[in-house]
Scaffold this active site. Structure first.
Site, PDB file in Angstrom:
ATOM      1  N   GLN A 137       1.784  -6.173   5.758  1.00 21.15           N
ATOM      2  CA  GLN A 137       2.128  -5.938   4.368  1.00 21.15           C
ATOM      3  C   GLN A 137       3.477  -6.574   4.053  1.00 21.15           C
ATOM      4  O   GLN A 137       3.971  -7.375   4.847  1.00 21.15           O
ATOM      5  CB  GLN A 137       2.115  -4.452   4.075  1.00 21.15           C
ATOM      6  CG  GLN A 137       0.728  -3.826   4.269  1.00 21.15           C
ATOM      7  CD  GLN A 137       0.649  -2.379   3.794  1.00 21.15           C
ATOM      8  OE1 GLN A 137       1.490  -1.870   3.088  1.00 21.15           O
ATOM      9  NE2 GLN A 137      -0.414  -1.698   4.239  1.00 21.15           N
TER      10      GLN A 137
ATOM     11  N   TYR B 187      -6.422  -8.493  12.263  1.00 22.78           N
ATOM     12  CA  TYR B 187      -5.105  -8.230  12.837  1.00 22.78           C
ATOM     13  C   TYR B 187      -5.127  -8.638  14.306  1.00 22.78           C
ATOM     14  O   TYR B 187      -6.143  -8.491  14.993  1.00 22.78           O
ATOM     15  CB  TYR B 187      -4.737  -6.750  12.712  1.00 22.78           C
ATOM     16  CG  TYR B 187      -4.568  -6.291  11.285  1.00 22.78           C
ATOM     17  CD1 TYR B 187      -3.386  -6.551  10.597  1.00 22.78           C
ATOM     18  CD2 TYR B 187      -5.582  -5.606  10.629  1.00 22.78           C
ATOM     19  CE1 TYR B 187      -3.218  -6.133   9.288  1.00 22.78           C
ATOM     20  CE2 TYR B 187      -5.419  -5.180   9.313  1.00 22.78           C
ATOM     21  CZ  TYR B 187      -4.236  -5.450   8.647  1.00 22.78           C
ATOM     22  OH  TYR B 187      -4.074  -5.036   7.350  1.00 22.78           O
TER      23      TYR B 187
ATOM     24  N   GLU C 161       0.846  -1.187   0.000  1.00 20.80           N
ATOM     25  CA  GLU C 161       0.000   0.000   0.000  1.00 20.80           C
ATOM     26  C   GLU C 161       0.885   1.241   0.000  1.00 20.80           C
ATOM     27  O   GLU C 161       2.005   1.225   0.537  1.00 20.80           O
ATOM     28  CB  GLU C 161      -0.893   0.009   1.245  1.00 20.80           C
ATOM     29  CG  GLU C 161      -1.828   1.211   1.334  1.00 20.80           C
ATOM     30  CD  GLU C 161      -2.788   1.127   2.526  1.00 20.80           C
ATOM     31  OE1 GLU C 161      -3.571   2.073   2.711  1.00 20.80           O
ATOM     32  OE2 GLU C 161      -2.736   0.130   3.270  1.00 20.80           O
TER      33      GLU C 161
ATOM     34  N   GLU D  91      -6.235  -9.204   4.039  1.00 16.59           N
ATOM     35  CA  GLU D  91      -5.419  -8.498   5.028  1.00 16.59           C
ATOM     36  C   GLU D  91      -5.391  -9.336   6.289  1.00 16.59           C
ATOM     37  O   GLU D  91      -6.437  -9.585   6.896  1.00 16.59           O
ATOM     38  CB  GLU D  91      -5.953  -7.094   5.343  1.00 16.59           C
ATOM     39  CG  GLU D  91      -5.705  -6.060   4.258  1.00 16.59           C
ATOM     40  CD  GLU D  91      -6.035  -4.636   4.698  1.00 16.59           C
ATOM     41  OE1 GLU D  91      -5.835  -4.327   5.899  1.00 16.59           O
ATOM     42  OE2 GLU D  91      -6.495  -3.862   3.852  1.00 16.59           O
TER      43      GLU D  91
ATOM     44  N   ASN E 172      -6.486   1.465   2.837  1.00 18.21           N
ATOM     45  CA  ASN E 172      -7.204   2.722   3.001  1.00 18.21           C
ATOM     46  C   ASN E 172      -6.824   3.749   1.937  1.00 18.21           C
ATOM     47  O   ASN E 172      -7.649   4.576   1.543  1.00 18.21           O
ATOM     48  CB  ASN E 172      -6.930   3.299   4.395  1.00 18.21           C
ATOM     49  CG  ASN E 172      -7.481   2.429   5.509  1.00 18.21           C
ATOM     50  OD1 ASN E 172      -8.263   1.521   5.269  1.00 18.21           O
ATOM     51  ND2 ASN E 172      -7.062   2.703   6.725  1.00 18.21           N
TER      52      ASN E 172
ATOM     53  N   ASN F 276     -12.136  -1.043  -0.672  1.00 19.72           N
ATOM     54  CA  ASN F 276     -11.433  -1.516   0.520  1.00 19.72           C
ATOM     55  C   ASN F 276     -12.179  -1.089   1.782  1.00 19.72           C
ATOM     56  O   ASN F 276     -12.496   0.086   1.942  1.00 19.72           O
ATOM     57  CB  ASN F 276     -10.021  -0.944   0.570  1.00 19.72           C
ATOM     58  CG  ASN F 276      -9.303  -1.308   1.855  1.00 19.72           C
ATOM     59  OD1 ASN F 276      -8.850  -2.436   2.018  1.00 19.72           O
ATOM     60  ND2 ASN F 276      -9.194  -0.365   2.788  1.00 19.72           N
ATOM     61  N   GLU F 277     -12.471  -2.052   2.637  1.00 22.18           N
ATOM     62  CA  GLU F 277     -13.016  -1.796   3.980  1.00 22.18           C
ATOM     63  C   GLU F 277     -14.102  -0.724   3.997  1.00 22.18           C
ATOM     64  O   GLU F 277     -14.101   0.186   4.831  1.00 22.18           O
ATOM     65  CB  GLU F 277     -11.891  -1.423   4.944  1.00 22.18           C
ATOM     66  CG  GLU F 277     -10.940  -2.571   5.223  1.00 22.18           C
ATOM     67  CD  GLU F 277      -9.921  -2.273   6.312  1.00 22.18           C
ATOM     68  OE1 GLU F 277      -9.876  -1.124   6.806  1.00 22.18           O
ATOM     69  OE2 GLU F 277      -9.165  -3.187   6.679  1.00 22.18           O
TER      70      GLU F 277
END
Length: 503
Positions: free
Chosen positions: A351, A244, A27, A292, A72, A172-173
């Site tokens: 990442q 996460y 990212e 992710e 993001n 994304n999200e």
């Protein structure tokens, strides 16, 4: 010492080992791209400014796909800023991470990096501040051979052949209030459906990933998936999942059991997708793109972006330094992903470089492997063939978050072509060794080809550029095979790989 047993039988196949399970993520965030992948002044840099040492480490890590450019970041990204002559590209404010992006790296450079690194690109489109037309423009630029405005511009920019990118993330999200252009499930579902439908008019063979929940603790989890899939089911192939984990308040036992949460997460998403399938009388099955996942200490100072009038380029952000316990958890999360290979068809470790990453770099200088590099690389290298469903018997330990959990977790793969069996296991006990007995009666005539264990009496030990080899997985001398049984001792807070081959 505790005792545990595992029975492995070739008849109990979950599904194939999927190469895309070993994907990663880049990212435009912190030093992920700039001074991570891209560092023109580095001694190993190529003509595009990409670091050769990072390319080699990416290959060693065994990465299969890379998701790009966010994250993001993508929800405010104008992809056109990153094409054409570099000196003419605009500098833009990145609202997601309160930074400035100089747009020195864009889609063309990224695809060339993928070719050099030997990975498949996985592209995300902006459905935060943009919509259907901008996604179509990017798709045309990447995948149409020529004869149109955007495809001819790609050719003019030096890429005669189309990129033919297969996997595309539809935003994304979008469930997260922190996301630029955050939407309700219904709003996002309608936009994603219309975007997917239009993209398939250009290329019907795309694989499309619709946004699932940003985590299982999000208040809308479950309901979000149901609403979004009701709108998009016939137009997409995968739904994303993000998770996460980190050690909180010294609760190491719960942290080591993080894969319990991942197991439940995948099961819940799959069940919701199947409920929409049944209600809509659909024939195909939606799978999970766990695009992710990692250990990320979100409350640390370096996880908070800058603020105020300072909009730096490539600030130090999310640069967690991983210890032995973090590596054991990463290895266990890979076990969970493999165990769900029937439903998890792709995954992305978030990442790749510097930002919550297995690879670290110094600007213009050294690169090194974090502790989390090793379980990922060894799993990617050795897991092959089919994933097998195991019968596991192990004592339990209590955790504050997940209740009683087995101290041992494991998965196995079987390569029918070579006959090799690979067992991946973790010992979650904080204090006790585990004597593991492996029943191999379904695989007569095997021998120990390799046995490695990652552990350290100090589970808080982290690798540095000066000492990055001190936590390399070491040969486990207790591993042996006799009478169609294998035996290996696993120290506390450890990850192990046992590779067995035919005699």
């Amino acid at each position: 010492m505790l005792s545990a047993s595992v029975t492995i039988d070739p008849a109990f196949v979950v599904g194939p080992v999927r190469p895309r399970t070993f994907g990663s993520f880049v990212e435009h965030l912190g030093r992920s791209v700039y001074t991570g992948l891209h560092d023109p002044g580095h001694p190993t840099a190529d003509a595009d400014g990409f670091r050769g040492d990072v390319v080699e480490l990416t290959r060693e890590l065994g990465v299969s796909t890379v998701r790009y450019p966010g994250g993001n970041f993508v929800s405010g990204y104008r992809w056109e800023d990153g094409i054409g002559p570099v000196e003419q590209r605009p500098r833009r404010l990145d609202l997601a991470w309160h930074s400035t992006d100089p747009n020195l790296v864009g889609v063309d450079e990224f695809v060339r990096w993928c070719v050099r690194a030997g990975v498949e690109p996985m592209m995300a489109v902006n459905l935060g501040t943009r919509g259907v037309q901008e996604a179509l423009d990017l798709l045309e630029y990447c995948n149409v051979p020529g004869g149109t405005e955007w495809s001819d511009l790609r050719r003019a920019n030096g890429a005669k052949d189309p990129y033919r990118i297969k996997m595309w993330c539809l935003g994304n999200e979008m469930d997260g209030p922190w996301q630029i252009g955050h939407k309700t499930a219904h709003e996002y579902g309608r936009l994603a459906a219309e975007t997917a439908r239009a993209m398939r008019m250009v290329d019907p063979d795309l694989e499309l990933v619709v946004c699932g929940s940003s985590g299982s603790q999000i208040p809308t989890f479950g309901e979000w998936e149901h609403t979004v899939l009701t709108e998009t089911y016939e137009h997409v192939d995968h739904i994303s999942a993000h998770a996460y984990y980190w050690e909180e308040d010294g609760d190491l036992a719960s942290f080591l059991a993080s894969a319990v949460d991942m197991d439940r997460f995948v099961d819940a998403v799959a069940a919701t997708a199947d409920a929409v399938r049944a209600a809509g009388k659909h024939t195909k099955r939606i799978h999970v793109s766990f695009d992710e996942w990692n250990v990320w200490y979100q409350k640390r100072a370096e996880s908070r972006p800058p603020s105020g009038d300072d909009w730096p380029v490539a600030p130090v952000l999310l640069e967690d330094r991983y210890n032995v316990a973090d590596a054991v958890v990463v290895g266990n999360l890979l076990i969970s992903l493999l165990r769900h290979t029937d439903r998890v068809h792709a995954a992305s470790l978030a990442q790749l470089v510097n930002v919550i990453a297995p690879i670290m770099t110094e600007p213009g200088g050294r690169s090194w492997r974090q502790t989390t590099f090793h379980p990922f690389a060894l799993t990617a290298r050795h897991a092959a063939g089919d994933v097998l469903r195991l019968a596991v018997a192990a004592p339990v330990q209590e955790t504050a978050k997940f209740g009683a959990v087995p101290v041992l977790d494991a998965v196995a793969t079987h390569d029918a072509e070579t006959g090799a069996v690979v067992l991946l296991a973790v010992n979650r006990s904080l204090t006790d060794d585990v004597a593991l007995d492996v029943d191999l009666r379904g695989f007569p005539g095997l021998r120990v080809a390799e046995a490695l264990t990652l552990s350290n009496p100090d589970h808080t030990w982290s690798a540095t550029a000066d000492d990055a080899t001190s936590v390399l997985p070491r040969p486990n001398t207790t591993a042996k095979v006799s009478d169609d049984h294998a035996h290996v001792d696993l120290p506390p807070v450890s990850w192990s790989m046992l590779r067995l081959e035919r005699i």
